[in-house]
Enzyme design. Structure first.
Site, mmCIF file in Angstrom:
data_model
loop_
_atom_site.group_PDB
_atom_site.id
_atom_site.type_symbol
_atom_site.label_atom_id
_atom_site.label_comp_id
_atom_site.label_asym_id
_atom_site.label_seq_id
_atom_site.Cartn_x
_atom_site.Cartn_y
_atom_site.Cartn_z
ATOM 1 N N SER A 15 0.836 -1.192 0.000
ATOM 2 C CA SER A 15 0.000 0.000 0.000
ATOM 3 C C SER A 15 0.877 1.250 0.000
ATOM 4 O O SER A 15 1.660 1.449 -0.932
ATOM 5 C CB SER A 15 -0.962 -0.043 1.189
ATOM 6 N N GLU B 27 -9.186 -5.190 -4.492
ATOM 7 C CA GLU B 27 -8.466 -4.157 -3.750
ATOM 8 C C GLU B 27 -9.381 -3.076 -3.171
ATOM 9 O O GLU B 27 -9.054 -2.456 -2.166
ATOM 10 C CB GLU B 27 -7.437 -3.478 -4.676
ATOM 11 N N HIS C 275 -7.704 -5.664 -0.048
ATOM 12 C CA HIS C 275 -6.450 -4.924 0.129
ATOM 13 C C HIS C 275 -5.726 -5.367 1.404
ATOM 14 O O HIS C 275 -6.295 -5.360 2.482
ATOM 15 C CB HIS C 275 -6.775 -3.432 0.204
#
Length: 527
Positions: A197, A315, A430
């Site tokens: 991320s 995601e 995610h």
């Protein structure tokens, strides 16, 4: 002081760590925690570049994590890491952690240098333990903290506060690694930077930065790249955003020094709760980041390193909710007008040009004549848009650019964990690959949460990552072959039955590259 492994930093200066164990085989891994790499960035050092940590005298305890960077802990605890939470936070946060299976200075083990995520406003290196991957793969693992939010990324748009301090912290930690990691059995000439991320974006920006040249050999970005899809702020753009925020907080001044003094007079708690969500992607400062990443790729001005880039199948689900929760907005998709309103907000935040036309194009491509009585499907559509826009299409764009210089490998992860509480249509949200990359199924505390297939999948992840760190090639004995990314656009579909595939979601990705790329007037996605 209790017994434990000791490493000498220099004559008369040492660290005492502790031994930790994975599930099997039970051989010891040496952990050195809470090692200071930079002086406390407090007082006069707040909003200043990191100052290297000084050398102490005698033996220092390294059995406990140092504080995480100052942040809004309430937001952090709502994140995607299901098995660990951080402890204390502090502005005095420039600490790193080392796990090593071999203390011999001549071992020359590859080094995995981990940068945590959290949208540049939250997170910590202490929730990523290197025990399992060290145990099974014979690599050294480092995790770091760096300054977050306003403390890490505030800028006045000039020399008073140039910005990008969080990235400079990462570089300082890399410099510490170069000076000292051989004392822990690591190879200073074989460092792989990796992150997820915001940490994955950090990896991408370190590839762009001349200040990081020669500090690492390889790179891994999990769910994040140098384009988000807006690849960097100019000083003009970021100061406009910051000035609006400061005005709402009561700032009456005009000059850069007055802005800096205004924030310097605030408590860390006030900054974290009232200011920090407005800080994040880097600014083009001319030193850490000389130009936009799209221009740097076009001009061939970046660090040439082998690269793994990847993303998860779904995601957008978690991130969508976290973003709107942070803005204090209830995320509820009742009808077409509401859906479009949310989408336009997303487009305005991420694109510079033709935002209304981009919003309409996305509505036509993804929504069409959809009947909004199916709220679950509406949520899925928005999640798909968010994931494709922010993570997946930018990852493939960067892969195409980077593969022109270096060996580049792409993966898509789509296994649904047995412990997942999310809707059935979500395979991998995610951040959900992290528990497998760090071998949580093989840590002594957590195996009961994972199936045997998931334990095997964790071994696959660790093996690919360690092989890449060792040689620049993730392939190895007993692993399904992972081809390089090139004109055929092959990628590795990682799950309990890994296999290579070609041209991920080609029609949808062409929409972002062609239609949106043209509307954005030459944005990086069109590179």
């Amino acid at each position: 002081m209790s017994q434990g492994p000791v490493v000498q930093i220099q004559a008369g200066t040492s660290l005492r760590g502790k031994q930790v164990y994975a599930k099997e085989p039970k051989r010891p891994v040496n952990a050195f925690l809470g090692i200071r790499y930079g002086e406390a960035p407090i007082g006069q050092l707040r909003f200043k570049p990191p100052k290297p940590a000084g050398i102490w005298q005698g033996e220092r305890d390294a059995t406990q994590f140092g504080p995480a960077a100052s942040q809004n802990i309430k937001n952090t605890q709502a994140g995607s890491r299901p098995f660990r939470v951080m402890s204390e936070t502090s502005e005095d946060c420039l600490f790193l952690n080392v796990w090593t299976p071999n203390m011999n200075p001549n071992a020359k083990l590859p080094v995995l240098f981990w940068i945590h995520g959290g949208a540049f406003v939250e997170g910590t290196g202490q929730i990523y333990h290197g025990t399992a991957i060290c145990n099974y793969q014979d690599v050294v693992v480092i995790s770091i903290n760096y300054r977050l939010g306003a403390m890490g990324f505030f800028t006045t748009g000039d020399a008073v506060a140039p910005g990008n301090l969080g990235f400079l912290d990462q570089i300082e930690a890399l410099k510490w690694t170069h000076r000292h990691i051989h004392k822990f059995g690591g190879d200073t000439s074989n460092i792989t930077i990796s992150g997820e991320s915001a940490g994955a974006m950090s990896v991408g920006f370190l590839i762009m930065s001349p200040l990081a040249k020669g500090l690492f050999k390889r790179a891994i970005s999990q769910s994040g790249t140098v384009t988000y899809p807006k690849d960097a702020y100019t000083y003009q753009e970021i100061t406009r955003i910051i000035d609006r925020k400061l005005k709402r907080l009561g700032f009456k001044g005009q000059t850069s020094q007055e802005k800096l003094d205004f924030l310097s007079g605030m408590s860390a708690k006030h900054i974290n709760t009232k200011v920090s969500l407005f800080f994040g992607p880097p600014v083009i400062d001319g030193t850490f980041l000389p130009d936009s990443p799209s221009n740097l790729y076009k001009q061939d001005r970046y660090n040439k390193v082998d690269y793994i880039i990847g993303f998860n199948s779904h995601e957008g689900f978690l991130v969508t909710r976290m973003v709107y929760a942070g803005l204090g907005i209830e995320f509820k998709l009742d009808d077409r007008a509401t859906f479009k309103q949310y989408l336009r907000r997303l487009v305005l935040h991420n694109y510079r040009n033709n935002q209304d036309k981009i919003t309409d194009a996305i509505m036509e491509e993804y929504v069409g004549d959809f009947d909004f009585r199916d709220s679950e499907r509406a949520t899925q559509l928005f999640s798909d848009i968010y994931g494709d826009m922010i993570f997946i299409s930018p990852s493939l764009a960067v892969a195409k650019a980077h593969s022109a210089c270096c060996d580049t490998y792409i993966y898509m992860y789509d296994h649904r964990l047995r412990v997942s509480p999310k809707p059935e249509w979500i395979k991998a949200d995610h951040g959900e690959e992290l528990v497998l990359v760090f071998g949580e199924p093989h840590q002594t505390s957590f195996p009961q949460y994972f199936t045997e297939e998931e334990q095997s999948l964790s071994h696959t992840f660790m093996s690919y990552w360690a092989n890449f760190a060792k040689s620049g090639n993730p392939n190895g004995s007993g692993l399904p072959k992972w081809p390089k990314f090139n004109k055929s656009e092959e990628y590795m579909n990682i799950n309990t039955n890994p296999q290579s595939k070609r041209k991920y979601n080609a029609t949808r990705m062409a929409f972002w590259t062609d239609t949106i790329g043209q509307l954005e007037n030459g944005h990086f996605s069109k590179y």
